[in-house]
Design a protein around this motif. Structure first.
Motif, short mmCIF file in Angstrom:
data_model
loop_
_atom_site.label_atom_id
_atom_site.label_comp_id
_atom_site.label_asym_id
_atom_site.label_seq_id
_atom_site.Cartn_x
_atom_site.Cartn_y
_atom_site.Cartn_z
N ALA A 1 66.44 66.51 27.27
CA ALA A 1 65.50 65.45 26.95
C ALA A 1 64.06 65.87 27.28
CB ALA A 1 65.87 64.18 27.70
N LYS A 2 63.87 66.45 28.45
CA LYS A 2 62.52 66.82 28.89
C LYS A 2 61.91 67.93 28.04
CE LYS A 2 62.86 65.46 33.78
NZ LYS A 2 62.81 65.94 35.18
N LEU A 3 62.74 68.88 27.63
CA LEU A 3 62.25 70.01 26.84
C LEU A 3 62.34 69.74 25.33
CD1 LEU A 3 63.73 73.00 28.88
CD2 LEU A 3 61.43 72.02 29.00
N GLN A 4 62.82 68.55 24.98
CA GLN A 4 62.97 68.14 23.58
C GLN A 4 63.80 69.16 22.80
OE1 GLN A 4 59.10 67.25 21.92
NE2 GLN A 4 58.67 65.71 23.48
N LEU A 5 64.95 69.49 23.37
CA LEU A 5 65.88 70.42 22.74
C LEU A 5 67.05 69.64 22.18
CD1 LEU A 5 65.89 73.12 25.58
CD2 LEU A 5 64.57 73.16 23.45
N ARG A 6 67.61 70.13 21.06
CA ARG A 6 68.70 69.41 20.42
C ARG A 6 69.99 69.48 21.22
NH1 ARG A 6 66.46 72.12 16.03
NH2 ARG A 6 65.52 70.79 14.45
N ASP A 7 70.26 70.68 21.75
CA ASP A 7 71.57 70.88 22.35
C ASP A 7 71.59 72.12 23.24
OD1 ASP A 7 71.71 73.05 20.53
OD2 ASP A 7 72.56 71.75 19.00
N ARG A 8 72.76 72.46 23.74
CA ARG A 8 72.94 73.58 24.65
C ARG A 8 72.53 74.91 24.01
NH1 ARG A 8 76.97 73.00 28.71
NH2 ARG A 8 77.25 74.89 29.96
N ALA A 9 72.77 75.04 22.71
CA ALA A 9 72.40 76.27 22.01
C ALA A 9 70.91 76.51 22.10
CB ALA A 9 72.85 76.19 20.55
N GLN A 10 70.13 75.47 21.84
CA GLN A 10 68.68 75.65 21.90
C GLN A 10 68.19 75.83 23.33
OE1 GLN A 10 66.37 72.97 19.40
NE2 GLN A 10 66.76 74.51 17.84
N ALA A 11 68.93 75.30 24.29
CA ALA A 11 68.57 75.52 25.70
C ALA A 11 68.68 77.00 26.06
CB ALA A 11 69.46 74.68 26.61
N VAL A 12 69.72 77.65 25.57
CA VAL A 12 69.89 79.09 25.82
C VAL A 12 68.71 79.85 25.24
CG1 VAL A 12 71.29 81.12 25.29
CG2 VAL A 12 72.41 78.97 25.91
N ILE A 13 68.36 79.54 24.01
CA ILE A 13 67.27 80.24 23.35
C ILE A 13 65.94 79.99 24.07
CG2 ILE A 13 65.92 80.29 21.22
CD1 ILE A 13 68.62 79.94 19.76
N PHE A 14 65.71 78.74 24.48
CA PHE A 14 64.48 78.43 25.21
C PHE A 14 64.39 79.27 26.48
CE2 PHE A 14 62.26 76.31 28.63
CZ PHE A 14 61.06 75.93 28.04
N ALA A 15 65.48 79.35 27.22
CA ALA A 15 65.47 80.08 28.50
C ALA A 15 65.12 81.54 28.32
CB ALA A 15 66.83 79.94 29.18
N TYR A 16 65.62 82.16 27.25
CA TYR A 16 65.35 83.57 27.00
C TYR A 16 63.97 83.80 26.41
CZ TYR A 16 69.78 85.24 28.62
OH TYR A 16 70.82 85.57 29.44
N GLU A 17 63.58 82.95 25.47
CA GLU A 17 62.28 83.16 24.84
C GLU A 17 61.12 82.82 25.78
OE1 GLU A 17 62.12 81.32 20.96
OE2 GLU A 17 62.97 83.18 20.14
N SER A 18 61.35 81.94 26.72
CA SER A 18 60.30 81.60 27.68
C SER A 18 60.21 82.63 28.80
CB SER A 18 60.57 80.22 28.29
OG SER A 18 61.73 80.26 29.12
N GLY A 19 61.21 83.52 28.88
CA GLY A 19 61.22 84.50 29.95
C GLY A 19 61.83 84.00 31.23
N LEU A 20 62.34 82.75 31.24
CA LEU A 20 62.96 82.21 32.43
C LEU A 20 64.17 83.05 32.84
CD1 LEU A 20 63.01 79.81 34.47
CD2 LEU A 20 64.60 78.69 32.90
N VAL A 21 64.89 83.55 31.84
CA VAL A 21 66.03 84.43 32.07
C VAL A 21 65.80 85.71 31.27
CG1 VAL A 21 68.52 84.71 31.81
CG2 VAL A 21 67.58 82.49 32.42
N THR A 22 66.11 86.85 31.88
CA THR A 22 65.92 88.14 31.25
C THR A 22 67.25 88.70 30.78
OG1 THR A 22 64.04 88.61 32.69
CG2 THR A 22 65.05 90.50 31.58
N PRO A 23 67.33 89.19 29.55
CA PRO A 23 68.59 89.81 29.09
C PRO A 23 69.08 90.88 30.05
CG PRO A 23 67.07 89.59 27.28
CD PRO A 23 66.29 89.22 28.51
N GLY A 24 70.36 90.85 30.35
CA GLY A 24 70.93 91.81 31.28
C GLY A 24 70.94 91.33 32.72
N GLU A 25 70.19 90.28 32.98
CA GLU A 25 70.11 89.71 34.34
C GLU A 25 71.38 88.96 34.66
OE1 GLU A 25 67.42 86.17 36.23
OE2 GLU A 25 66.41 87.66 34.99
N ARG A 26 71.85 89.08 35.89
CA ARG A 26 73.07 88.37 36.32
C ARG A 26 72.75 87.28 37.32
NH1 ARG A 26 76.78 89.31 32.54
NH2 ARG A 26 76.91 91.52 32.02
#
Length: 242
Positions: A217-242
């Motif tokens: 709701a706060k990030l105005q995302l449709r669903d879990r799929a877009q949440a994943v994309i937001f996290a990676y594109e914003s740099g909040l999570v880095t590919p390969g990071e555990r």
């Protein structure tokens, strides 16, 4: 409520098979099918479905472009400050806001990431068991994303392959989110299920669901799929990071 579905695929046997399977369900009504993306866009305008089953790869207008157009038109209609017009085939309706479920032959198709960015609610393998197809239609019609944790992990791997350069500067949490919500978003992006997030953070699963709802709701995302994309594109999570 009956779920209105259209099927867009260039293979006639696929369309016929999916239509027969879905039409046999008491809560699903197959209101049309199309052989390519352009026909699918027109069919969606005419029939105003709840769910669009969209093949990714088709000649002419492919599924990715068709999904973009269908969802863009839905957003434009939802944002217009006018009374929605009733459709003769759809009945007196609210704004046309279909969910798009991409169909693919491959585990992680080259287009899947872009499809999710465009607003698709998930994707399903064409050779999935019949029960999975029926369930998928009901899941996305209910407003959820069809993006299982295992699929999320494969999506992340594909993202990492396409954009391997690590981000060196730490990214602050989105100002809209609390520290806990940011933590939950990061775990979603790493492919954890609600149950796994609950175990990791020592929370009740219902509490996790509440946090996820607030994040979307706060990030105005449709669903879990877009949440994943937001996290990676914003740099909040880095590919390969555990």
């Amino acid at each position: 409520m009956t779920i209105r579905v259209i099927i867009v695929d260039d293979q006639a046997m696929v369309r016929a098979g999916f239509a027969a399977l879905l039409a046999a369900q008491p809560d699903i009504d197959v209101v049309g099918d199309a052989a390519d993306g352009l026909q699918g866009i027109e069919l969606s305008r005419r029939t105003r479905p709840d769910v669009v089953l969209m093949d990714v790869r088709m000649p002419g207008t492919d599924g990715l472009e068709a999904a973009r157009q269908i969802l863009a038109e839905a957003e434009a209609e939802a944002g217009a400050e006018v009374e929605p017009v009733a459709d003769a085939e759809a009945g007196p309706g609210a704004c046309h806001r279909p969910k798009v479920l991409m169909l693919t032959t491959f585990d992680v198709d080259d287009y899947v990431y872009e499809a999710l960015r465009a607003g698709a609610s998930g994707f399903l393998l064409k050779d999935a068991p019949p029960a999975d197809l029926i369930s998928a239609v009901r899941v996305v019609a209910g407003g959820e994303a069809l993006l299982a944790p295992s699929v999320t992990r494969r999506l992340i791997e594909e993202f990492a392959r396409q954009r391997p350069a690590p981000r060196r500067t730490p990214v602050p949490r989105p100002p809209e989110l609390t520290p806990r919500e940011t933590e939950v978003l990061g775990l979603i992006a790493r492919g954890l299920s609600n149950q796994e997030i609950a175990g990791t953070l020592f929370l009740a699963e219902q509490t996790v669901k509440t946090h996820i709802g607030r994040v979307l709701a706060k990030l105005q995302l449709r669903d879990r799929a877009q949440a994943v994309i937001f996290a990676y594109e914003s740099g909040l999570v880095t590919p390969g990071e555990r």
